[in-house]
Design a protein around this motif. Structure first.
Motif, PDB file in Angstrom:
ATOM      1  N   UNK A   6      29.206 -48.865  39.302  1.00 22.04           N
ATOM      2  CA  UNK A   6      28.390 -47.865  39.541  1.00 22.04           C
ATOM      3  C   UNK A   6      29.430 -46.521  39.426  1.00 22.04           C
ATOM      4  N   UNK A   7      30.593 -46.502  40.230  1.00 24.92           N
ATOM      5  CA  UNK A   7      31.380 -45.385  40.251  1.00 24.92           C
ATOM      6  C   UNK A   7      31.676 -44.849  38.842  1.00 24.92           C
ATOM      7  N   UNK A   8      32.128 -45.974  37.961  1.00 28.22           N
ATOM      8  CA  UNK A   8      32.652 -45.566  36.571  1.00 28.22           C
ATOM      9  C   UNK A   8      31.431 -45.043  35.629  1.00 28.22           C
ATOM     10  N   UNK A   9      30.121 -45.604  35.992  1.00 27.91           N
ATOM     11  CA  UNK A   9      29.033 -45.311  35.126  1.00 27.91           C
ATOM     12  C   UNK A   9      28.656 -43.628  35.550  1.00 27.91           C
ATOM     13  N   UNK A  10      28.586 -43.520  36.718  1.00 31.74           N
ATOM     14  CA  UNK A  10      28.343 -42.057  37.231  1.00 31.74           C
ATOM     15  C   UNK A  10      29.367 -40.984  36.753  1.00 31.74           C
ATOM     16  N   UNK A  11      30.486 -41.430  36.674  1.00 32.39           N
ATOM     17  CA  UNK A  11      31.536 -40.355  36.186  1.00 32.39           C
ATOM     18  C   UNK A  11      31.872 -40.399  34.730  1.00 32.39           C
ATOM     19  N   UNK A  12      31.201 -41.182  33.863  1.00 31.95           N
ATOM     20  CA  UNK A  12      31.333 -41.150  32.549  1.00 31.95           C
ATOM     21  C   UNK A  12      32.446 -41.776  31.839  1.00 31.95           C
ATOM     22  N   UNK A  13      32.995 -42.565  32.495  1.00 32.99           N
ATOM     23  CA  UNK A  13      34.359 -43.396  32.276  1.00 32.99           C
ATOM     24  C   UNK A  13      34.105 -44.607  31.370  1.00 32.99           C
ATOM     25  N   UNK A  14      33.015 -45.407  31.223  1.00 35.72           N
ATOM     26  CA  UNK A  14      33.031 -46.248  30.172  1.00 35.72           C
ATOM     27  C   UNK A  14      32.615 -45.817  28.702  1.00 35.72           C
ATOM     28  N   UNK A  15      33.069 -46.606  27.783  1.00 38.10           N
ATOM     29  CA  UNK A  15      32.795 -46.331  26.501  1.00 38.10           C
ATOM     30  C   UNK A  15      31.532 -47.177  25.944  1.00 38.10           C
ATOM     31  N   UNK A  16      30.770 -46.423  25.441  1.00 36.97           N
ATOM     32  CA  UNK A  16      29.436 -47.031  24.836  1.00 36.97           C
ATOM     33  C   UNK A  16      29.606 -47.021  23.352  1.00 36.97           C
ATOM     34  N   UNK A  17      28.708 -47.799  22.608  1.00 41.77           N
ATOM     35  CA  UNK A  17      28.862 -48.065  21.190  1.00 41.77           C
ATOM     36  C   UNK A  17      28.484 -46.783  20.512  1.00 41.77           C
ATOM     37  N   UNK A  18      27.494 -45.740  21.082  1.00 42.91           N
ATOM     38  CA  UNK A  18      27.240 -44.484  20.559  1.00 42.91           C
ATOM     39  C   UNK A  18      28.741 -43.467  20.526  1.00 42.91           C
ATOM     40  N   UNK A  19      29.644 -43.896  21.580  1.00 44.13           N
ATOM     41  CA  UNK A  19      30.847 -43.193  21.836  1.00 44.13           C
ATOM     42  C   UNK A  19      32.001 -43.252  20.630  1.00 44.13           C
ATOM     43  N   UNK A  20      31.999 -44.585  19.781  1.00 44.78           N
ATOM     44  CA  UNK A  20      32.845 -44.723  18.863  1.00 44.78           C
ATOM     45  C   UNK A  20      32.423 -43.759  17.672  1.00 44.78           C
ATOM     46  N   UNK A  21      33.869 -43.254  17.238  1.00 46.01           N
ATOM     47  CA  UNK A  21      33.823 -42.294  16.189  1.00 46.01           C
ATOM     48  C   UNK A  21      34.550 -43.241  15.216  1.00 46.01           C
ATOM     49  N   UNK A  22      33.755 -43.546  14.145  1.00 47.66           N
ATOM     50  CA  UNK A  22      34.559 -44.237  13.111  1.00 47.66           C
ATOM     51  C   UNK A  22      35.544 -43.507  12.054  1.00 47.66           C
ATOM     52  N   UNK A  23      36.470 -43.652  11.345  1.00 46.16           N
ATOM     53  CA  UNK A  23      37.058 -42.835  10.577  1.00 46.16           C
ATOM     54  C   UNK A  23      37.025 -43.453   9.324  1.00 46.16           C
ATOM     55  N   UNK A  24      37.032 -42.386   8.320  1.00 46.58           N
ATOM     56  CA  UNK A  24      36.711 -42.899   6.845  1.00 46.58           C
ATOM     57  C   UNK A  24      35.465 -43.484   6.472  1.00 46.58           C
ATOM     58  N   UNK A  25      34.331 -42.941   7.267  1.00 43.28           N
ATOM     59  CA  UNK A  25      33.308 -43.743   7.035  1.00 43.28           C
ATOM     60  C   UNK A  25      32.139 -42.666   6.373  1.00 43.28           C
ATOM     61  N   UNK A  26      31.232 -43.046   5.544  1.00 42.67           N
ATOM     62  CA  UNK A  26      30.386 -42.332   5.046  1.00 42.67           C
ATOM     63  C   UNK A  26      29.002 -42.493   5.900  1.00 42.67           C
ATOM     64  N   UNK A  27      28.299 -41.369   5.918  1.00 41.98           N
ATOM     65  CA  UNK A  27      26.922 -41.266   6.641  1.00 41.98           C
ATOM     66  C   UNK A  27      25.624 -41.322   5.880  1.00 41.98           C
ATOM     67  N   UNK A  28      24.792 -42.311   6.411  1.00 42.57           N
ATOM     68  CA  UNK A  28      23.321 -42.513   5.227  1.00 42.57           C
ATOM     69  C   UNK A  28      22.367 -42.137   6.472  1.00 42.57           C
ATOM     70  N   UNK A  29      21.418 -41.345   5.820  1.00 38.90           N
ATOM     71  CA  UNK A  29      20.225 -40.711   6.487  1.00 38.90           C
ATOM     72  C   UNK A  29      19.297 -40.990   5.456  1.00 38.90           C
ATOM     73  N   UNK A  30      17.955 -41.258   6.136  1.00 32.87           N
ATOM     74  CA  UNK A  30      16.798 -41.689   5.489  1.00 32.87           C
ATOM     75  C   UNK A  30      15.737 -40.418   5.684  1.00 32.87           C
ATOM     76  N   UNK A  31      15.239 -40.365   4.398  1.00 30.06           N
ATOM     77  CA  UNK A  31      13.980 -39.456   4.197  1.00 30.06           C
ATOM     78  C   UNK A  31      12.807 -40.376   4.375  1.00 30.06           C
ATOM     79  N   UNK A  32      11.710 -39.990   5.403  1.00 31.60           N
ATOM     80  CA  UNK A  32      10.925 -40.822   5.442  1.00 31.60           C
ATOM     81  C   UNK A  32       9.308 -40.102   5.450  1.00 31.60           C
ATOM     82  N   UNK A  33       8.369 -41.100   5.100  1.00 30.21           N
ATOM     83  CA  UNK A  33       6.941 -40.437   4.654  1.00 30.21           C
ATOM     84  C   UNK A  33       6.447 -40.016   5.932  1.00 30.21           C
ATOM     85  N   UNK A  34       5.799 -38.749   5.505  1.00 30.42           N
ATOM     86  CA  UNK A  34       4.889 -38.084   6.509  1.00 30.42           C
ATOM     87  C   UNK A  34       3.412 -38.594   6.579  1.00 30.42           C
TER      88      UNK A  34
END
Length: 157
Positions: free
Chosen positions: A11-39
């Motif tokens: 609990x203490x680590x979570x509320x102080x922002x210490x854990x590292x989550x998957x979204x916190x990972x910054x991969x180097x030398x990677x490309x980004x893919x975005x999807x254009x979607x139908x309206x």
């Protein structure tokens, strides 16, 4: 334990922002893919032009249904309606993928997506099972007449 206070070990680590989550990972030398979607919930793509997006600095690829061979068949044996291509000339729900942009950064990919010109012929959508089973219902997949998919496993009909 019932009725007694319980403190989570992390609990203490979570509320102080210490854990590292998957979204916190910054991969180097990677490309980004975005999807254009139908309206649209159901439409046919009558024209798609990605040339301006492909010409952007930092864009490595723009993929539309025109870039994928007809003979690709994708199914996971759990979904009854297979797609013969990951991107298709017909979109069948709001958010159905229309194009993929591969770029150096998310901003470049998003800017390039805005340059893709798509014209649609809107088709009648189907929103309920009763609408889909009506005799005059729009056919979502030609391989499933009457909008009825066969059972996935033999003997379940």
């Amino acid at each position: 334990m019932v009725g007694a206070p319980f403190i989570k070990k992390d609990a203490r680590a979570l509320v102080t922002g210490k854990p590292v989550f998957t979204d916190d990972l910054a991969l180097k030398d990677c490309l980004v893919v975005k999807v254009l979607r139908s309206p649209y919930p159901h439409a046919r793509i009558t024209r798609i032009d990605a040339d301006r997006a492909k010409a952007c600095d930092g864009v490595h690829a723009v993929v539309t249904y025109k870039d994928i061979p007809d003979n690709i068949y994708i199914t996971n044996q759990m979904t009854p309606a297979p797609h013969y291509r990951p991107l298709n000339e017909t979109v069948r729900f709001v958010g159905d993928p229309v194009a993929l942009v591969v770029a150096d950064t998310e901003d470049i990919a998003l800017d390039a997506m805005e340059l893709i010109e798509v014209e649609y012929e809107e088709l009648p959508p189907v929103f309920t099972i009763d609408e889909a089973l009506a005799p005059d219902a729009p056919q979502l997949y030609d391989v499933f007449p009457g909008n009825i998919a066969p059972p996935i496993f033999p003997g379940l009909d």
